[in-house]
Scaffold this active site. Structure first.
Site, short mmCIF file in Angstrom:
data_model
loop_
_atom_site.label_atom_id
_atom_site.label_comp_id
_atom_site.label_asym_id
_atom_site.label_seq_id
_atom_site.Cartn_x
_atom_site.Cartn_y
_atom_site.Cartn_z
N LYS A 96 68.54 37.94 49.80
CA LYS A 96 69.17 38.01 48.52
C LYS A 96 69.34 36.68 47.90
O LYS A 96 69.49 36.45 46.82
CB LYS A 96 70.14 38.92 48.47
CG LYS A 96 70.18 40.15 49.10
CD LYS A 96 69.38 41.01 48.11
CE LYS A 96 69.61 42.58 48.53
NZ LYS A 96 69.11 42.93 49.71
C1 LIG Z 1 68.30 44.36 50.12
C2 LIG Z 1 67.86 44.42 51.55
C3 LIG Z 1 66.51 45.14 51.81
C4 LIG Z 1 65.88 45.93 50.51
O1 LIG Z 1 65.38 45.18 49.59
P1 LIG Z 1 65.25 45.99 48.36
O2 LIG Z 1 64.91 44.51 47.21
O3 LIG Z 1 66.32 46.51 47.59
O4 LIG Z 1 64.26 46.78 48.37
C5 LIG Z 1 66.05 44.75 52.91
N1 LIG Z 1 66.63 44.03 53.65
C6 LIG Z 1 67.70 43.36 53.57
C7 LIG Z 1 68.22 42.63 54.86
C8 LIG Z 1 68.25 43.51 52.58
O5 LIG Z 1 69.44 42.83 52.21
#
Ligand SMILES: *Cc1c(COP(=O)(O)O)cnc(C)c1O
Length: 494
Positions: free
Chosen positions: A112
């Site tokens: 993120k």
């Molecule tokens: C948010 C997240 C996901 C999922 O990603 P999306 O974009 O919501 O599909 C997978 N793994 C981790 C560690 C995350 O923080």
């Protein structure tokens, strides 16, 4: 470049408007009216650029209302000196043809950060262009978005950020990361419910005309740091373009393109890979990996999206989601950008918890995507297997992707290189990872387990995790989902 709503074909806004609003008034998501492409010559140039250079080339196509100076300012602020590696998204080679795209070298150790280090710059720059007042960022998080958004927006002028996470739905490390957040403009609250409850309550506030009016009278406006915001998605396209450049530099055999595997929850990360493909990156297949909450696996197999099912909490909590918001964008594109049908599907989803696409759309979906899932047991087995075979430590989310990648290669075998997105540092989920590698060392002391994991695997604990052991808890709020609106207003002093 203009942006349309997935639910109303009359909506047409600039990038700055799309980013500062976050979501369209009709509840739809903003999508680019066309997808720009890179030529062969463009890729020859991209290959010679660093991450910021590649990012600029991608962003200028989508955010054409930003000046060059504005883009430079945003990108330098986001990616210079904020990641623990010179390369924010390094490509690690497990073996010939098998790569891990490490997306967790940022300040909160999850992918993120790649988007949320940049979003505050994009949002404040956009707000200035469209003359908006203070931006009030509401976030629903399954764990990682919350911390990354808090870190990105911490003390950013003219912003206020509020994060809601599911009580008992995040890992102890994720909870601690959020509850200890510093900054004058931040607020954190757990809600009694799961991620879908948090997300739907927050989305309701965004489109609540009365609440919006109250904010407006006070010189404020809501925006979103969730992947429903276009400003979150566009930075994610960059690392897929960069990973292609790295494959080229590594001399990988790309005669038949390559495949990308993504551990998926809200469908944001894998959607960014789709946009990269449409821009000209030679991706053949997108592999959508889910945990026990396998609503997407079923959708890709059958064409019926059905959220009426049991919700599981898993060892990969950031993927514990039954309503994958960004799928709305994908389905809209598969429908040939038909907002009317798209709106009808979403209406059916909110009223009946399901919708089914036509066989024509299903065919297109299956040509693009392979869907697979695995349970917790398989996830932990995979962590151990990857560690034993490659001496490589991966987190629980990445392990889901590795397991589904193996299933994909076994059932649809091909010789294309595969890039597996690694979405979090193993130290964010130390208890589960340790349980997979050396269960006898598990305890109820989170930081002791972090140390054990480091000692056994001889890998370094990321600094942001180390620092948490001595951080002070600032927030211990809990609320009911029906009260989120009043919590928000109260916190804003309204
Ligand atoms: C948010 C997240 C996901 C999922 O990603 P999306 O974009 O919501 O599909 C997978 N793994 C981790 C560690 C995350 O923080």
């Amino acid at each position: 470049m203009f942006y349309k709503s997935t639910r109303n074909s009359n909506v047409k806004v600039t990038a700055a408007e799309a980013i500062s609003k976050g979501i369209s008034d009709d509840g739809g998501l903003f999508v680019p009216e066309y997808i720009p492409t890179f030529s062969k010559e463009d890729f020859n140039e991209l290959k010679t650029l660093d991450y910021i250079g590649i990012a600029k080339k991608v962003l200028e196509r989508y955010l054409d209302d930003f000046t060059e100076e504005e883009l430079d300012y945003c990108l330098k602020g986001a990616y210079s000196g904020t990641f623990d590696d010179d390369e924010p998204a390094p490509l690690y080679k497990l073996e010939n043809g098998k790569y891990i795209l490490e997306l967790w070298h940022g300040p909160t150790c999850a992918f993120k950060d790649l988007a949320l280090q940049l979003l505050p710059y994009l949002l404040t720059t956009s707000a200035k262009k469209v003359n908006k007042g203070k931006a009030v960022i509401l976030v629903a998080t399954s764990g990682d978005t919350g911390k990354a958004a808090l870190e990105g927006f911490c003390d950013v002028e003219n912003t206020e950020i509020m994060v809601f996470y599911p009580n008992n739905g995040v890992s102890p490390m994720q909870k601690l990361q959020m509850d200890t957040q510093k900054g004058k403009n931040v607020f954190v609250c757990a809600i009694n419910g799961n991620f879908d409850d948090a997300q739907s309550s927050v989305k309701t506030i965004f489109t609540d005309t009365k609440t919006k009016e109250i904010l407006k009278q006070n010189g404020m406006e809501f925006s979103s740091a969730n992947s429903i915001n276009w400003g979150r998605l566009v930075p994610q396209i960059v690392y897929y373009v960069a990973s292609y450049c790295n494959l080229l530099k590594d001399g990988a055999d790309l005669s038949d393109g390559f495949d990308i595997v993504v551990p998926t929850g809200n469908f944001g990360n894998i959607l960014a890979a789709y946009y990269a493909k449409e821009m000209g990156v030679p991706v053949r297949r997108l592999v959508c990996a889910s945990n026990a909450n396998n609503v997407l696996t079923d959708f890709i197999k059958t064409g019926k999206y059905d959220r009426n099912r049991e919700f599981f909490t898993s060892v990969s909590p950031s993927m514990d989601i039954l309503i994958s918001s960004n799928l709305e964008r994908m389905v809209y594109h598969l429908l040939g950008n038909d907002a009317q049908v798209s709106a009808a599907y979403q209406k059916s989803l909110s009223e009946n918890g399901e919708y089914s696409v036509s066989s024509e759309v299903l065919e297109k979906l299956q040509a693009l995507y392979f869907g697979g899932c695995c349970d917790d047991e398989k996830t932990l087995e995979t962590i151990k297997a990857v560690y034993d075979k490659y001496n490589y430590l991966c987190d629980t989310h990445t392990a889901v992707a590795v397991a589904v990648a193996e299933e994909y290669l076994a059932t649809e075998g091909n010789n294309r290189p595969v890039v597996i997105a690694s979405t979090a540092s193993p130290y964010k989920f130390a208890a589960s990872v340790l349980k997979a590698i050396e269960p006898s060392k598990c305890s109820d002391d989170e930081f002791l387990m972090v140390k054990e994991l480091s000692a056994i695997t001889k890998t370094k604990v990321p600094k942001p995790i180390m620092n948490l052991s001595s951080a002070t808890v600032r927030f211990n709020n809990v609320c009911e989902k029906k009260d989120i609106k009043s919590v928000v207003l109260k916190n804003l002093g309204l």
